[in-house]
Every structure is written in structure tokens, then in C-alpha cells.
Write a protein that holds these residues in place. Structure first.
Motif, mmCIF file in Angstrom:
data_model
loop_
_atom_site.group_PDB
_atom_site.id
_atom_site.type_symbol
_atom_site.label_atom_id
_atom_site.label_comp_id
_atom_site.label_asym_id
_atom_site.label_seq_id
_atom_site.Cartn_x
_atom_site.Cartn_y
_atom_site.Cartn_z
ATOM 1 N N SER A 20 0.771 -1.140 0.221
ATOM 2 C CA SER A 20 0.230 0.113 0.151
ATOM 3 C C SER A 20 0.715 1.227 0.015
ATOM 4 C CB SER A 20 -0.957 0.072 1.171
ATOM 5 O OG SER A 20 -1.980 1.264 1.163
ATOM 6 N N ASP A 21 0.173 2.399 -0.019
ATOM 7 C CA ASP A 21 0.595 3.703 0.049
ATOM 8 C C ASP A 21 1.293 3.766 1.618
ATOM 9 O OD1 ASP A 21 1.243 6.626 0.300
ATOM 10 O OD2 ASP A 21 0.805 6.283 -1.870
ATOM 11 N N TYR A 22 1.999 4.806 2.059
ATOM 12 C CA TYR A 22 2.340 4.968 3.430
ATOM 13 C C TYR A 22 1.228 6.291 4.181
ATOM 14 C CZ TYR A 22 6.792 2.946 1.858
ATOM 15 O OH TYR A 22 7.402 1.876 1.282
ATOM 16 N N GLU A 23 0.475 6.725 3.247
ATOM 17 C CA GLU A 23 -0.584 7.750 3.861
ATOM 18 C C GLU A 23 -1.233 7.090 4.881
ATOM 19 O OE1 GLU A 23 -4.304 10.361 1.920
ATOM 20 O OE2 GLU A 23 -2.666 9.537 0.643
ATOM 21 N N ASP A 24 -1.867 5.676 4.697
ATOM 22 C CA ASP A 24 -2.363 5.236 5.718
ATOM 23 C C ASP A 24 -1.901 4.315 6.750
ATOM 24 O OD1 ASP A 24 -5.138 6.669 4.991
ATOM 25 O OD2 ASP A 24 -5.254 5.292 3.237
ATOM 26 N N GLU A 25 -0.525 4.588 6.867
ATOM 27 C CA GLU A 25 0.197 3.288 7.607
ATOM 28 C C GLU A 25 -0.109 3.525 9.080
ATOM 29 O OE1 GLU A 25 3.761 1.228 8.931
ATOM 30 O OE2 GLU A 25 2.762 1.739 6.868
ATOM 31 N N ILE A 26 -0.934 4.247 9.697
ATOM 32 C CA ILE A 26 -1.643 4.159 11.006
ATOM 33 C C ILE A 26 -2.654 3.026 10.953
ATOM 34 C CG2 ILE A 26 -3.224 6.078 10.557
ATOM 35 C CD1 ILE A 26 -2.854 6.686 13.361
ATOM 36 N N ILE A 58 3.872 -11.966 15.138
ATOM 37 C CA ILE A 58 3.713 -11.915 13.721
ATOM 38 C C ILE A 58 4.310 -10.338 13.394
ATOM 39 C CG2 ILE A 58 2.238 -11.831 11.730
ATOM 40 C CD1 ILE A 58 0.479 -13.870 13.131
ATOM 41 N N ILE A 59 5.114 -10.411 12.835
ATOM 42 C CA ILE A 59 5.710 -9.112 12.403
ATOM 43 C C ILE A 59 5.032 -8.507 11.131
ATOM 44 C CG2 ILE A 59 7.749 -7.770 11.448
ATOM 45 C CD1 ILE A 59 9.588 -9.639 13.158
ATOM 46 N N GLY A 60 4.688 -7.391 11.123
ATOM 47 C CA GLY A 60 3.857 -6.702 10.068
ATOM 48 C C GLY A 60 4.716 -5.431 9.158
ATOM 49 N N VAL A 61 4.731 -5.431 8.117
ATOM 50 C CA VAL A 61 5.349 -4.164 7.375
ATOM 51 C C VAL A 61 4.789 -3.733 6.194
ATOM 52 C CG1 VAL A 61 7.547 -4.145 5.717
ATOM 53 C CG2 VAL A 61 7.707 -5.571 7.758
ATOM 54 N N THR A 62 4.617 -2.652 5.922
ATOM 55 C CA THR A 62 4.234 -1.985 4.900
ATOM 56 C C THR A 62 5.150 -1.513 3.759
ATOM 57 O OG1 THR A 62 2.443 -0.760 6.653
ATOM 58 C CG2 THR A 62 2.485 -0.038 4.189
ATOM 59 N N ALA A 63 4.788 -1.684 2.686
ATOM 60 C CA ALA A 63 5.663 -1.455 1.534
ATOM 61 C C ALA A 63 4.935 -0.961 0.243
ATOM 62 C CB ALA A 63 6.568 -2.404 0.973
ATOM 63 N N LYS A 64 5.308 0.194 -0.355
ATOM 64 C CA LYS A 64 4.967 0.710 -1.408
ATOM 65 C C LYS A 64 5.337 -0.028 -2.507
ATOM 66 C CE LYS A 64 4.523 5.296 -3.877
ATOM 67 N NZ LYS A 64 2.983 5.463 -3.569
ATOM 68 N N PRO A 65 4.244 -0.642 -3.337
ATOM 69 C CA PRO A 65 4.740 -1.646 -4.569
ATOM 70 C C PRO A 65 5.881 -0.903 -5.293
ATOM 71 C CG PRO A 65 2.548 -1.216 -4.407
ATOM 72 C CD PRO A 65 2.879 -0.200 -3.322
ATOM 73 N N ARG A 66 5.823 0.238 -5.654
ATOM 74 C CA ARG A 66 6.930 1.136 -6.780
ATOM 75 C C ARG A 66 8.308 0.916 -5.934
ATOM 76 N NH1 ARG A 66 4.626 3.461 -11.060
ATOM 77 N NH2 ARG A 66 2.401 3.552 -10.989
#
Length: 300
Positions: free
Chosen positions: A8-14, A28-36
């Protein structure tokens, strides 16, 4: 230790962090990454993924990408799926969910779902053609969200003026009949694994017909069992129609008290307290439990 990736985008990281906090109870570890920002190396032996210079090896991937990130996310999810990684909210689900004319067609084809016909045209239709449809209408962006870009059109004259003003963008819009809602209120039903888990009502600010909470609408949370059973059942059937394991279904009662589906959102809000004061954490808990169950199921 298992790893879960939100694409996803980091705009909604919260929003995603709220799920990660719940997942931490199961290590369980969670990570957010922008596809690009993800690099790919594909060879005869398979595909490797890298994020910020480090190998990226998730056990489960959640598709939550939209707009400019959508196509890149769809490709990545396909590659991970080919690599044997669990993928939730597949690329096709996201694509159809964010092209609301397509998701409308899917809802209209589903048994037990009352949705709305939609109309798409490259230029102003003849007045006689519109008489068979009737007014008022709502013009919606095909790939819209947060209540942006909506127009209520009350007559053919208004439609003609709107088309003239937006002629360059007609391909990005579709129109549907406007149905007055009982008490000017609708509901967002959060459905996880095709089961309704949470709900909240929405009313427009100062009597506005646009109820989205991002447009200063007001909300109130409900337990699902307090809502009409036919409304809840229709929301669950809509999630199946969209093939969405996690979604927000927008549903309302017409002035006779009969439910109808407004639309379905395949990347819905998770941290509801951001929008409704005093809301609990049941949405993020439900999503985390589902992810945990999917990881356990994959181990068997």
C-alpha cells in the motif's frame, strides 16, 4: 516468526499499524511497503524480492493498493502467488473494487443483492433515452473514494450542463439512480472472510446527502446483531460477489425500509476511531485474527 506484508501507500500507515499491533500477540511481524519501492529479480529458479536494499520474504501478502500503485501491486501479488505465498485481496479483487462500474456489474449479477443499474456514456445521451432511466441521478468517479467527485443531477437540463463542464472526463464517470435513504443515513458493514464483523452508521454534515466520514459526516458504531438481518445478509453476499475477503460494504434502507447496496470498498478504513470518537478496535482485531488463521491453515 511469521511476516505479513501490506502492499500500500504510507498515507494510511496508521491503519495497518493497528493490525500489526494485534498480530504481535502471535509473534507476527507486519511491514508496509509501497509497490513501486520493491525490486524484483526473476530467474529460472524463481523470483526474489527486495525492499530498501533488504530481501523481502513475506509469509502472507495483503493487497491494499489503489490509484497509481494498483497496477504495480497486481503484478507483485501475482508473482508472490506463483511463489506459493498467501495473498489476500487478489489483484482482480482490487481492480474490480476500484473500478466501481465493474463492481456494480458484479453486484447486479449476484443473487440476493439489490444494487442499482449504472449507465456510462461517451457523450450526452438523447433526452428520450434518459426518460427511461429517470431522475435524480448521481454521477460518480469510476475510481473514486472518500466521497470526492460526486454530483447529484436532478434533470436532463442539469445533466446537459454537467456533461458540457466535464466532457473531457466522461470516461472516468458513471451514473446511477439516486435513491433517498431512510433518515438520510447509510451503514458501512465491515465483512471479513465473508462474515459481517462490524458496522457503523453515517450521516451527512448539515443534512448533506453525501454521508462519507471524510466529508465531515457523523458516525455511530453498531454491533452487527442490532442491524436488520436482511441488510447484514445482503452485505455478506456482496462481499462474495466481489470476491473480497476483507471489505467495507455500504448499504442503506430506502424509504420503505428495504435494504440496497450503494457500493463496495475493497480497501476500507480499519482504525475506525480515527473517524468516530470512542470506537473500539474490533475491526483491526477481526482482520488480525483472520490473517493469523490463514497463516495457521497454510502450515497444515
Amino acid at each position: 516468526m511469521k511476516r505479513v506484508l501490506f502492499l500500500s501507500d504510507y498515507e494510511d500507515e496508521i491503519e495497518y499499524q493497528a493490525v500489526f499491533e494485534k498480530l504481535s500477540a502471535w509473534d507476527i511481524i507486519g511491514v508496509t511497503a509501497k509497490p513501486r519501492e520493491i525490486s524484483i529479480i526473476n530467474t529460472l529458479s524463481g523470483t526474489e524480492f527486495f525492499f530498501r536494499g533488504e530481501p523481502l520474504n513475506p509469509d502472507l501478502v495483503v493487497g491494499y493498493a489503489y490509484e497509481d500503485d494498483l497496477l504495480a501491486a497486481v503484478k507483485l501479488m501475482k508473482l508472490w502467488q506463483m511463489s506459493g505465498v498467501i495473498v489476500l485481496n487478489h489483484g482482480n479483487t482490487l481492480f474490480c473494487g476500484q473500478n466501481k462500474d465493474l463492481s456494480s456489474a458484479m453486484l447486479n449479477a449476484a443473487e440476493g443483492v439489490r444494487h442499482l443499474p449504472y449507465f456510462k456514456f461517451p457523450s450526452l445521451p438523447a433526452e428520450e433515452e434518459m426518460e427511461s432511466i429517470g431522475f435524480p441521478l448521481v454521477a460518480k468517479p469510476v475510481n473514486g473514494a472518500c466521497g470526492r467527485g460526486l454530483f447529484k443531477i436532478n434533470s436532463y437540463q442539469e445533466l446537459s450542463a454537467w456533461v458540457k463542464q466535464n466532457e473531457r472526463y466522461l470516461d472516468d464517470y458513471y451514473v446511477q439512480p439516486y435513491i433517498p435513504k431512510l433518515n438520510n443515513e447509510d451503514y458501512r458493514v465491515v465483512v471479513v472472510n465473508y462474515v459481517a464483523r462490524y458496522a457503523y452508521s453515517r450521516r451527512g454534515a448539515n443534512g448533506s446527502w453525501i454521508t462519507n466520514l471524510m466529508k465531515e459526516g457523523t458516525g455511530k458504531t453498531f454491533t452487527v446483531d442490532t442491524l436488520p438481518k436482511d441488510l447484514v445478509a445482503m452485505a455478506e453476499k456482496s462481499a462474495r460477489a466481489a470476491n473480497s475477503l476483507f471489505c467495507g460494504v455500504d448499504v442503506a434502507l430506502d424509504e420503505t425500509g428495504t435494504p440496497f447496496i450503494i457500493e463496495i470498498n475493497t480497501c476500507p478504513a480499519i482504525k475506525i476511531i480515527r473517524y468516530i470518537s470512542g470506537a473500539d478496535t474490533l475491526v483491526e482485531q477481526a482482520y488480525a485474527e483472520f490473517i493469523h488463521q490463514e497463516l495457521i491453515k497454510n502450515e497444515r
